[in-house]
Every structure is written in C-alpha cells, then in structure tokens.
Design an enzyme around this catalytic site. Structure first.
Site, PDB file in Angstrom:
ATOM      1  N   ALA A  40       0.822  -1.218   0.000  1.00 48.03           N
ATOM      2  CA  ALA A  40       0.000   0.000   0.000  1.00 48.03           C
ATOM      3  C   ALA A  40       0.853   1.264   0.000  1.00 48.03           C
ATOM      4  O   ALA A  40       0.391   2.334  -0.400  1.00 48.03           O
ATOM      5  CB  ALA A  40      -0.944   0.009   1.197  1.00 48.03           C
ATOM      6  N   SER A  43       5.899   1.775   4.000  1.00 48.61           N
ATOM      7  CA  SER A  43       7.335   1.991   4.177  1.00 48.61           C
ATOM      8  C   SER A  43       7.814   3.203   3.382  1.00 48.61           C
ATOM      9  O   SER A  43       8.646   3.985   3.865  1.00 48.61           O
ATOM     10  CB  SER A  43       8.115   0.739   3.751  1.00 48.61           C
ATOM     11  OG  SER A  43       7.787  -0.366   4.566  1.00 48.61           O
ATOM     12  N   SER A 110      -0.389  -4.640  10.735  1.00 47.77           N
ATOM     13  CA  SER A 110      -1.278  -4.682  11.916  1.00 47.77           C
ATOM     14  C   SER A 110      -2.742  -4.816  11.483  1.00 47.77           C
ATOM     15  O   SER A 110      -3.522  -3.891  11.631  1.00 47.77           O
ATOM     16  CB  SER A 110      -1.080  -3.434  12.785  1.00 47.77           C
ATOM     17  OG  SER A 110      -0.877  -2.252  12.042  1.00 47.77           O
TER      18      SER A 110
END
Length: 213
Positions: A40, A43, A110
């Site tokens: 997505a 980072s 997460s």
C-alpha cells in the site's frame, strides 16, 4: 503508489515544525502508526516523512514491520498469536522512544482492530493512526517484494488481503489514498496533519515546562 508528477509540489510551511523540533520535558512525541496492506505504500511514506523531519532537525525513528521481524521479532511466525505479539513489541518500543521525545513512525500491516487497539493502549495519547489505503489489486500489481507472486504460487499462506482478512480502520486519524496520490502528495498530506493537528494537540495537552518546575 503513483510515480511523481512533473509538477513541483510546494512543501507546507514547516516553520512551526522547526520551532517544535525538541519536545518539552515530560511531553511524549507523536507515534504515527501507518497500517495497511502489503504494497500500500507504508514503508515509502514512513521514509519520506522521516527524510522531511530530519531536514527540520526533528528527532525521528522509523519502526518498519519487516525490519523488526529480522531482529526483535525474529522467530515469530504469522499465527494470530504471533502477529499480536509482534504488534505489542513494536508498540512497546514506540512508547519508549516517544517518552524520550523521539517522534516515531511505525509502518506495520497490523491487520486486526484488536491489535491496533492494543497498540493505542500501550502508546497512549501520543498514538495517531493512519490508514494507508490501496485496493488489493493495485497492491498485488505493485508487488515490490514479490510476496503476492509467492502467494499465488502457494508458497505463502495466511497472507493479509488474499487468504487472510485485513480489518480496515473505521475511524483513523488520517486516511491516505495511495491509489490516487503520488509519493510527494501523500507525504505532504501526512506532514500537514502532523504539523497542523497532531503536534499542536500534543503540545496543548502537555504541561508547560516552566510551570512544572
């Protein structure tokens, strides 16, 4: 995430950020928690924000989920229990850094509401949740790390977004649509939220250093 457009983007006014580079005593720095699917752009956004903050003299640390798994969380797998433990470890490190005045940017999938709720409880009021949003088809098309290809070949199981669910945040502090924004635009949107809303709110909530003496 789209490539940069030829147009030069004006950076937001960072004078407030420069003046606030060193947090007051007893003030926890923000923890910007980037959640989203693999591919997505978490980072990329984290490193882009870090570079901008470093230029302004702000102490900042990036906790990338992949990097954490190479060291602190080495040995953890991808079971529900291990994923929860990985998020807990990241949140605990983020809390410690934040308490020392280091602004923390977390880039971790997460995928569960419960995991992110736990992270928020550990970090406390400094926690800011950012949903880095992109459809799974686009993430698979990017596939910078080659993970989606491995999933399709049957080499990886329990992969978030394909064979395992991602529970998107219902009310994140910020949502960034990386299908619609280029890198520079996305970093700018994140910086504006950090400077204009989150750091200001953190300072307003913190006790005045002089009055506390």
């Amino acid at each position: 995430m789209k490539s940069l457009s030829p147009a030069v983007l004006a950076e937001p006014d960072l004078s407030d950020l420069r003046r606030a580079a060193v947090p007051r005593p007893a003030q926890a720095a923000c923890v910007v928690w980037l959640t989203g699917l693999s591919g997505a752009g978490k980072s990329t956004l984290a490193e882009g924000l870090r570079a901008r903050l470093v230029r302004c003299g702000v102490p900042v640390a990036v906790l990338d989920g992949d990097t954490v798994r190479q060291g602190l969380s080495r040995g953890l797998g991808f079971s529900e229990q291990d994923r929860r433990e990985n998020v807990r470890r990241i949140a605990e490190v983020a809390r410690l850094l934040s308490a020392q005045g280091v602004l923390v940017v977390v880039a971790a999938i997460s995928p569960r509401h419960a995991q992110r709720t736990m992270a928020r409880q550990i970090v406390g009021a400094a926690y800011r949740e950012v949903h880095v949003d992109a459809p799974v088809g686009l993430c698979e098309h990017r596939d910078v790390k080659g993970l989606y290809a491995r999933v399709r070949r049957g080499e990886l199981r329990q992969f978030t977004g394909v064979s395992d669910a991602y529970e998107a945040p219902a009310t994140p502090d910020l949502r960034i649509d990386t299908a619609a924004l280029g890198i520079a635009e996305a970093v700018q949107q994140l910086t504006v939220a950090l400077v204009g809303r989150w750091m200001a709110a953190s300072r307003a909530a913190a006790p005045d250093a002089e009055l506390a003496r």
